[in-house]
Design a protein around this motif. Structure first.
Motif, short mmCIF file in Angstrom:
data_model
loop_
_atom_site.label_atom_id
_atom_site.label_comp_id
_atom_site.label_asym_id
_atom_site.label_seq_id
_atom_site.Cartn_x
_atom_site.Cartn_y
_atom_site.Cartn_z
N LEU A 142 -20.98 14.11 22.96
CA LEU A 142 -21.25 14.98 21.80
C LEU A 142 -22.27 16.06 22.16
N SER A 197 -21.20 19.70 23.44
CA SER A 197 -20.75 20.78 22.58
C SER A 197 -21.96 21.52 22.00
N LYS A 201 -23.38 19.82 18.81
CA LYS A 201 -23.35 18.35 18.87
C LYS A 201 -22.37 17.76 17.87
N GLU A 202 -21.21 18.38 17.80
CA GLU A 202 -20.14 17.88 16.94
C GLU A 202 -18.81 18.30 17.53
N LEU A 243 -12.90 14.24 21.32
CA LEU A 243 -13.88 13.31 21.84
C LEU A 243 -13.20 12.10 22.48
N ILE A 294 -24.36 8.69 14.43
CA ILE A 294 -23.37 9.74 14.20
C ILE A 294 -22.91 9.69 12.75
N ARG A 319 -20.23 14.13 14.21
CA ARG A 319 -21.48 14.89 14.38
C ARG A 319 -22.58 13.92 14.77
N ALA A 320 -23.37 14.29 15.78
CA ALA A 320 -24.53 13.49 16.18
C ALA A 320 -25.68 13.77 15.21
#
Length: 116
Positions: free
Chosen positions: A31, A34, A37-38, A44, A100, A113-114
């Protein structure tokens, strides 16, 4: 009276916890690649599998169109390092740990999303 602390030791728990931490760390690392972070869940999953052609619907459609990624279907080195840890299980574990969040996108389905 004095309080006493009890310690519980479960045999062979160490390797399980190391595998769990390695799976979480790898998912968050993917993640982190990117910009925000999504990313979409399907992308993924491909990264988790090493971006190698498999028997899923997307890879089969690419092969039918004549697209070839020049990588034969196999398992990447990191798959052996994680002992074949299931992607869905790691996503559910990270979701339960609050690392997440999943969200619905209108165009590509589920996104991840992280947090933090």
């Amino acid at each position: 009276t004095t309080g006493s602390d009890l310690t519980l030791s479960v045999p062979n728990l160490g390797p399980y916890l190391r595998l769990l931490n390695a799976g979480r760390a790898h998912l968050l690392e993917l993640l982190g690649k990117s910009k925000y972070k999504e990313g979409p869940l399907y992308l993924l999953r491909e990264r988790w599998d090493g971006a190698i052609d498999s028997d899923n619907r997307i890879s089969s459609a690419k092969r039918l169109r004549g697209e070839f990624s020049a990588v034969l279907p196999a398992k990447p080195k990191k798959w052996k390092d994680r002992y074949g840890l299931n992607f869905d299980w790691v996503v559910e574990e990270c979701l339960g740990a609050g690392l997440i969040e999943l969200f619905e996108t209108k165009s590509v389905g589920l996104g991840i999303r992280a947090l933090g």
